[in-house]
Design a protein around this motif. Sequence first.
Motif, PDB file in Angstrom:
ATOM      1  N   ALA A   1      -9.441  -9.643  13.268  1.00 14.45           N
ATOM      2  CA  ALA A   1      -8.038  -9.774  13.655  1.00 14.45           C
ATOM      3  C   ALA A   1      -7.855 -10.578  14.929  1.00 14.45           C
ATOM      4  O   ALA A   1      -6.780 -11.145  15.174  1.00 14.45           O
ATOM      5  N   LEU A   2      -8.901 -10.653  15.748  1.00 14.88           N
ATOM      6  CA  LEU A   2      -8.824 -11.392  17.014  1.00 14.88           C
ATOM      7  C   LEU A   2      -9.422 -12.797  16.889  1.00 14.88           C
ATOM      8  O   LEU A   2      -9.481 -13.525  17.875  1.00 14.88           O
ATOM      9  N   GLY A   3      -9.858 -13.158  15.699  1.00 19.46           N
ATOM     10  CA  GLY A   3     -10.455 -14.475  15.512  1.00 19.46           C
ATOM     11  C   GLY A   3     -11.882 -14.589  16.003  1.00 19.46           C
ATOM     12  O   GLY A   3     -12.422 -15.699  16.107  1.00 19.46           O
ATOM     13  N   TRP A   4     -12.515 -13.448  16.305  1.00 18.29           N
ATOM     14  CA  TRP A   4     -13.907 -13.470  16.750  1.00 18.29           C
ATOM     15  C   TRP A   4     -14.866 -13.603  15.570  1.00 18.29           C
ATOM     16  O   TRP A   4     -16.038 -13.953  15.752  1.00 18.29           O
ATOM     17  N   ARG A   5     -14.385 -13.289  14.377  1.00 24.67           N
ATOM     18  CA  ARG A   5     -15.186 -13.387  13.163  1.00 24.67           C
ATOM     19  C   ARG A   5     -14.340 -13.996  12.046  1.00 24.67           C
ATOM     20  O   ARG A   5     -13.124 -13.828  12.036  1.00 24.67           O
TER      21      ARG A   5
ATOM     22  N   MET B   1     -14.103 -18.174  16.904  1.00 27.25           N
ATOM     23  CA  MET B   1     -15.389 -17.479  16.746  1.00 27.25           C
ATOM     24  C   MET B   1     -15.973 -17.174  18.133  1.00 27.25           C
ATOM     25  O   MET B   1     -15.826 -17.942  19.068  1.00 27.25           O
ATOM     26  N   LYS B   2     -16.619 -16.038  18.220  1.00 28.32           N
ATOM     27  CA  LYS B   2     -17.212 -15.617  19.479  1.00 28.32           C
ATOM     28  C   LYS B   2     -18.558 -14.969  19.193  1.00 28.32           C
ATOM     29  O   LYS B   2     -18.716 -14.218  18.233  1.00 28.32           O
ATOM     30  N   ASN B   3     -19.568 -15.269  20.040  1.00 30.40           N
ATOM     31  CA  ASN B   3     -20.824 -14.546  19.961  1.00 30.40           C
ATOM     32  C   ASN B   3     -20.588 -13.128  20.461  1.00 30.40           C
ATOM     33  O   ASN B   3     -19.982 -12.927  21.516  1.00 30.40           O
ATOM     34  N   ILE B   4     -21.085 -12.150  19.717  1.00 22.60           N
ATOM     35  CA  ILE B   4     -20.927 -10.753  20.099  1.00 22.60           C
ATOM     36  C   ILE B   4     -22.302 -10.097  20.107  1.00 22.60           C
ATOM     37  O   ILE B   4     -23.058 -10.201  19.131  1.00 22.60           O
ATOM     38  N   GLY B   5     -22.623  -9.448  21.209  1.00 24.89           N
ATOM     39  CA  GLY B   5     -23.883  -8.724  21.312  1.00 24.89           C
ATOM     40  C   GLY B   5     -23.644  -7.334  21.862  1.00 24.89           C
ATOM     41  O   GLY B   5     -22.529  -6.992  22.254  1.00 24.89           O
ATOM     42  N   PHE B   6     -24.682  -6.516  21.866  1.00 29.27           N
ATOM     43  CA  PHE B   6     -24.572  -5.234  22.555  1.00 29.27           C
ATOM     44  C   PHE B   6     -25.373  -5.290  23.850  1.00 29.27           C
ATOM     45  O   PHE B   6     -26.332  -6.055  23.983  1.00 29.27           O
ATOM     46  N   LEU B   7     -24.952  -4.478  24.806  1.00 29.56           N
ATOM     47  CA  LEU B   7     -25.662  -4.335  26.076  1.00 29.56           C
ATOM     48  C   LEU B   7     -25.960  -2.855  26.269  1.00 29.56           C
ATOM     49  O   LEU B   7     -25.047  -2.039  26.357  1.00 29.56           O
ATOM     50  N   SER B   8     -27.247  -2.518  26.318  1.00 26.27           N
ATOM     51  CA  SER B   8     -27.672  -1.138  26.504  1.00 26.27           C
ATOM     52  C   SER B   8     -28.227  -0.954  27.910  1.00 26.27           C
ATOM     53  O   SER B   8     -29.076  -1.733  28.354  1.00 26.27           O
ATOM     54  N   PHE B   9     -27.755   0.083  28.592  1.00 24.55           N
ATOM     55  CA  PHE B   9     -28.309   0.424  29.904  1.00 24.55           C
ATOM     56  C   PHE B   9     -29.595   1.232  29.765  1.00 24.55           C
ATOM     57  O   PHE B   9     -30.266   1.497  30.755  1.00 24.55           O
ATOM     58  N   GLY B  10     -29.920   1.651  28.559  1.00 29.90           N
ATOM     59  CA  GLY B  10     -31.215   2.268  28.309  1.00 29.90           C
ATOM     60  C   GLY B  10     -31.433   3.592  29.015  1.00 29.90           C
ATOM     61  O   GLY B  10     -32.533   3.874  29.489  1.00 29.90           O
ATOM     62  N   HIS B  11     -30.399   4.438  29.071  1.00 26.14           N
ATOM     63  CA  HIS B  11     -30.566   5.755  29.684  1.00 26.14           C
ATOM     64  C   HIS B  11     -31.416   6.669  28.806  1.00 26.14           C
ATOM     65  O   HIS B  11     -31.394   6.568  27.586  1.00 26.14           O
ATOM     66  N   TRP B  12     -32.144   7.574  29.455  1.00 28.32           N
ATOM     67  CA  TRP B  12     -32.771   8.678  28.736  1.00 28.32           C
ATOM     68  C   TRP B  12     -32.714   9.913  29.609  1.00 28.32           C
ATOM     69  O   TRP B  12     -32.767   9.831  30.845  1.00 28.32           O
ATOM     70  N   SER B  13     -32.549  11.063  28.962  1.00 30.76           N
ATOM     71  CA  SER B  13     -32.419  12.310  29.720  1.00 30.76           C
ATOM     72  C   SER B  13     -32.741  13.490  28.807  1.00 30.76           C
ATOM     73  O   SER B  13     -32.230  13.569  27.692  1.00 30.76           O
ATOM     74  N   PRO B  14     -33.585  14.416  29.269  1.00 28.69           N
ATOM     75  CA  PRO B  14     -33.941  15.589  28.451  1.00 28.69           C
ATOM     76  C   PRO B  14     -32.882  16.684  28.550  1.00 28.69           C
ATOM     77  O   PRO B  14     -33.182  17.831  28.877  1.00 28.69           O
ATOM     78  N   THR B  15     -31.640  16.330  28.265  1.00 28.04           N
ATOM     79  CA  THR B  15     -30.528  17.267  28.393  1.00 28.04           C
ATOM     80  C   THR B  15     -29.911  17.535  27.026  1.00 28.04           C
ATOM     81  O   THR B  15     -30.077  16.767  26.081  1.00 28.04           O
ATOM     82  N   GLN B  16     -29.165  18.627  26.953  1.00 23.28           N
ATOM     83  CA  GLN B  16     -28.499  18.987  25.708  1.00 23.28           C
ATOM     84  C   GLN B  16     -27.501  17.900  25.324  1.00 23.28           C
ATOM     85  O   GLN B  16     -26.744  17.420  26.153  1.00 23.28           O
ATOM     86  N   GLY B  17     -27.504  17.521  24.066  1.00 22.96           N
ATOM     87  CA  GLY B  17     -26.595  16.496  23.577  1.00 22.96           C
ATOM     88  C   GLY B  17     -27.156  15.103  23.594  1.00 22.96           C
ATOM     89  O   GLY B  17     -26.616  14.201  22.939  1.00 22.96           O
ATOM     90  N   SER B  18     -28.229  14.881  24.340  1.00 24.21           N
ATOM     91  CA  SER B  18     -28.850  13.557  24.382  1.00 24.21           C
ATOM     92  C   SER B  18     -29.745  13.355  23.168  1.00 24.21           C
ATOM     93  O   SER B  18     -30.564  14.216  22.833  1.00 24.21           O
ATOM     94  N   GLU B  19     -29.598  12.203  22.513  1.00 23.98           N
ATOM     95  CA  GLU B  19     -30.494  11.817  21.427  1.00 23.98           C
ATOM     96  C   GLU B  19     -31.678  11.012  21.949  1.00 23.98           C
ATOM     97  O   GLU B  19     -32.534  10.576  21.175  1.00 23.98           O
TER      98      GLU B  19
END
Length: 339
Positions: free
Chosen positions: A335-339, A1-19
Amino acid sequence: MKNIGFLSFGHWSPTQGSEVKTAADVLTQSIELAVAAEELGLDGAYFRVHHFARQLASPFPLLAAVGARTSKIEIGTGVIDMRYENPFYMAEDAGAADLIAGGRLQLGISRGSPEQVIDGWKYFGYRPAEGESPADMARRHTEVFLDLLEGKGFAEPNPRPMFPNPPGLLRLEPHSEGLRDRIWWGAGSNATAEWAARLGMHLQSSTLKDDETGEPFHVQQADQLRAYKAAWKEAGHAHAPRTSVSRSIFAITNDTDRMYFGRGGKETDQVGFIEQQRSIFGRGYADEPDKLIEQLKGDEAIAEADTLLLTVPNMLGVDYNAHVIETILTEVAPALGWR
């Protein structure tokens, strides 16, 4: 078992394709992604901190908001640059955010990385002391911060206060019991990892470290984690150490995944120089789940760490990033035993 989290760099940009087109977008979507990740069964929501950039900067309002909207997920940073921090204000802010979250903060801090401006910390009012480097200043700020989190009184009370004081010297408030044992250090070298162990901080190791041996990145990183654990054991701390590594990992399961990340796992380590230091950058992973599983089996550092932080492409929006997280949890982790 492994703790799994997400890491966000928190980018923002008023460009086409950016949500994520505005600072308001990145803040609200960061909260929404943490809520979605908790519902999917992820263990942690972590956020990067950068100054003078269109990225997440002041972490504690965000951490407090995530804490108020969630109930189980760990909430952390990876990392706060201590060159910029007033340890006293930081101790108050961290204590408040941790209390709102019910003791779920896992704060990653470090000496920092190259920023958008030259010596940005000087605009925040900080200067290295005589004979200090900026990295030394960051470590000094860190040691003060850790002492404050102990919750011991140090300030002489006013004999005629506005409100009654408890007896003795006063500490900063609010104080959150146990937060001192949930501080992590982002180490770029084996030596700083061992220093963090001696101070009783957990270890965060990213996809970048000093190239100390010329070996593949994951091998050097695994050695760093083992050196840290040995130093922790020698220091004799009462609580158990934790170690995390971060990786870009994308399971390609549909045409959208293929459009964004369809290179088929061809990435390799890269070597470069940061501030005259030879550094090695670890590869990312993107492939179909069965191939991805085989590639990840060979990553020694992921195997050595108890926590894995998945770096997410936050500008693609909450729904897509929830999909990225869910495919790892369902198609790869078991499959990797993380869960």
